[in-house]
Design an enzyme around this catalytic site. Structure first.
Site, PDB file in Angstrom:
ATOM      1  N   THR A  73       0.938  -0.915   0.030  1.00 56.80           N
ATOM      2  CA  THR A  73      -0.075  -0.159  -0.028  1.00 56.80           C
ATOM      3  C   THR A  73       0.858   1.047  -0.004  1.00 56.80           C
ATOM      4  OG1 THR A  73      -1.749  -1.123   1.032  1.00 56.80           O
ATOM      5  CG2 THR A  73      -1.694   1.300   1.356  1.00 56.80           C
ATOM      6  N   ARG A 117     -15.092  -5.819  -0.369  1.00 54.62           N
ATOM      7  CA  ARG A 117     -14.363  -5.302   0.943  1.00 54.62           C
ATOM      8  C   ARG A 117     -13.940  -4.010   0.732  1.00 54.62           C
ATOM      9  NH1 ARG A 117      -8.910  -4.332   2.445  1.00 54.62           N
ATOM     10  NH2 ARG A 117      -8.583  -4.596   4.654  1.00 54.62           N
ATOM     11  N   GLY A 135     -11.429  -1.314   2.846  1.00 54.23           N
ATOM     12  CA  GLY A 135     -10.414  -1.327   4.013  1.00 54.23           C
ATOM     13  C   GLY A 135     -10.390   0.047   4.691  1.00 54.23           C
ATOM     14  N   ASP A 136      -9.186   0.137   5.317  1.00 53.45           N
ATOM     15  CA  ASP A 136      -9.090   1.578   6.038  1.00 53.45           C
ATOM     16  C   ASP A 136      -8.852   2.792   5.283  1.00 53.45           C
ATOM     17  OD1 ASP A 136      -6.633  -0.115   5.593  1.00 53.45           O
ATOM     18  OD2 ASP A 136      -5.668   1.438   6.990  1.00 53.45           O
ATOM     19  N   THR A 166      -0.520   1.826   6.935  1.00 59.98           N
ATOM     20  CA  THR A 166      -0.815   0.713   6.299  1.00 59.98           C
ATOM     21  C   THR A 166      -0.549  -0.648   7.015  1.00 59.98           C
ATOM     22  OG1 THR A 166       0.460  -0.539   4.599  1.00 59.98           O
ATOM     23  CG2 THR A 166       1.964   0.918   5.822  1.00 59.98           C
TER      24      THR A 166
HETATM   25  N1  ASP Z   1      -4.472  -1.292   4.755  1.00 56.25           N
HETATM   26  C1  ASP Z   1      -4.759  -1.870   3.524  1.00 56.25           C
HETATM   27  C2  ASP Z   1      -5.888  -2.649   3.590  1.00 56.25           C
HETATM   28  O1  ASP Z   1      -6.226  -3.210   4.402  1.00 56.25           O
HETATM   29  C3  ASP Z   1      -3.690  -2.841   3.274  1.00 56.25           C
HETATM   30  C4  ASP Z   1      -2.136  -2.440   3.370  1.00 56.25           C
HETATM   31  O2  ASP Z   1      -1.816  -1.395   4.032  1.00 56.25           O
HETATM   32  O3  ASP Z   1      -1.107  -3.425   3.121  1.00 56.25           O
HETATM   33  O4  ASP Z   1      -6.791  -2.374   2.439  1.00 56.25           O
END
Ligand code: ASP
Length: 295
Positions: free
Chosen positions: A157, A185, A187-188, A207
Site C-alpha cells: 500500500t 471489501r 479497507g481502512d 498501512t
Molecule cells: N491497509 C490496507 C488494507 O487493509 C492494506 C495494506 O496497507 O497493506 O486495505
C-alpha cells in the site's frame, strides 16, 4: 519548512524485490518534494508521490498491480485529506489507474467525502478494463494465496504526508487492499481517521491490516494522543499497541504542523522515504518500532 514523508507498505515483502521498492520510493519522494520546494501545495506533493507509486506496478500494491480479490478482481481504495478539514475518498474502484486522483476529485468537485464503485468510477476520464490493472506479479500473489493456508495480508500500500512552507498539511493513501479479500471489501485506506487523517496538528497515513486500523481509528488516534499531551514517539507507540489490541499490525507515517516527523511499525518490515531540509533517506526498514526523524 517543507517536509515529505512517504511509505510503500508494511508487512512481509516479497524476497528479491528490494531494489524495485527502493527505486520506486526514491523516485516518488523526489517528485513530490520537488513540487513542495517549488511553491506547490502540500496536497499537490502527496498526490504526486502517491500517483507515482500507483503507476509503479513493479513495486507497489496500488493502481496497476493492486492486490486481487479472491474472485480475481482488482478493487482499489484511496483517500486525500488536508489540514483545512477537506477530504475525498473512493472505494472499490475497478477502472482507474490512479484512484488517488479520483479521491481528490471527490474532495474538490462533489459535496461528498466518500464515493464507492460505479459512482467513483464515473469521475475517471480515462477508464481502463479491470484486466489492465492486473500484473503477472499480482496474479502470482493470488495464486500463492489460493495454494496456501496463510491469512489475508496486504503489502505495498502507498501513502504520503506533507508539511508545506505555509504550514498546511496533507495526507494521501492508496491501495489494492489485501490479497484474497472478499469482493466488495472496503479497507481502512478510504476511511478518514482509520487509514488516512489530516487536521491542523497532524497528517497521518497508515498501512497494514485495515480492519484493525478501522476498529482502532488508528490514524486519528495519533492526533488525539498528541492533543492530550503525548510526544510523537509516545503517540505512535500507543497507536501501534492499539492495532495489536484490535487484532492487527501495521505501520504509520506522521508529520506535524511544528515540523516534527517520524514513522513506526510492528510488522516485519516497512518501506519508507523522506525529504526535508538537509535530510533525505529511502529504503526498507526491518527494525520494527518507532523512529522520530525530527523532533
Ligand atoms: N491497509 C490496507 C488494507 O487493509 C492494506 C495494506 O496497507 O497493506 O486495505
Amino acid at each position: 519548512m517543507a517536509i515529505l514523508l512517504i511509505h510503500g507498505g508494511a508487512g512481509t515483502f516479497t524476497a528479491g524485490r528490494d531494489e524495485a521498492y527502493e527505486a520506486g520510493l526514491g523516485a516518488a519522494c523526489e517528485a513530490g518534494y520537488a513540487l513542495l520546494t517549488s511553491g506547490s501545495t502540500a496536497v499537490s506533493a502527496v498526490i504526486e508521490a502517491v500517483r507515482r507509486m500507483e503507476s509503479n506496478p513493479e513495486a507497489f500494491n496500488a493502481g496497476v498491480g493492486g492486490a486481487m480479490t479472491r474472485t480475481g478482481d482488482v478493487e482499489l481504495d484511496a483517500c486525500v485529506m488536508l489540514s483545512d478539514g477537506s477530504a475525498g475518498a473512493v472505494g472499490g474502484v475497478r477502472t482507474s489507474r490512479n484512484p488517488v486522483l479520483l479521491a481528490d476529485l471527490v474532495r474538490t468537485t462533489t459535496p461528498h467525502v466518500v464515493l464507492f464503485g460505479a459512482g467513483a468510477e464515473a469521475l475517471e476520464k480515462d477508464p481502463v478494463a479491470n484486466d489492465e490493472l492486473k500484473t503477472p506479479h499480482s496474479r502470482a500473489e493470488l495464486e500463492r494465496w489460493q495454494a496456501s493456508t496463510r491469512a489475508l495480508t496486504g503489502t505495498g500500500t502507498v501513502g504520503a504526508v506533507a508539511l508545506a512552507d505555509d504550514g498546511t498539511l496533507a495526507a494521501a493513501t492508496s491501495t489494492g487492499g489485501i490479497v484474497g479479500q472478499y469482493l466488495g471489501r472496503i479497507g481502512d485506506t478510504p476511511i478518514p481517521g482509520a487509514g488516512t487523517w489530516a487536521d491542523a496538528r497532524t497528517a497521518v497515513s497508515g498501512t497494514g491490516k485495515g480492519e484493525a486500523f478501522i476498529r482502532s481509528v488508528a490514524c486519528k488516534r495519533v492526533s488525539d494522543e498528541l492533543a492530550h499531551g503525548a510526544t510523537l514517539e509516545a503517540a505512535l507507540h500507543t497507536t501501534l499497541t492499539g492495532l495489536v489490541t484490535a487484532d492487527g499490525s501495521g505501520g504509520l507515517i506522521v508529520v506535524t504542523s511544528d515540523g516534527s516527523f517520524g514513522y513506526g511499525f510492528n510488522t516485519p518490515a516497512m518501506a519508507y522515504a523522506f525529504r526535508a531540509p538537509g535530510l533525505s533517506e529511502h529504503g526498507l526498514s526491518r527494525s520494527a518500532g518507532v523512529r522520530i526523524v525530527r523532533t
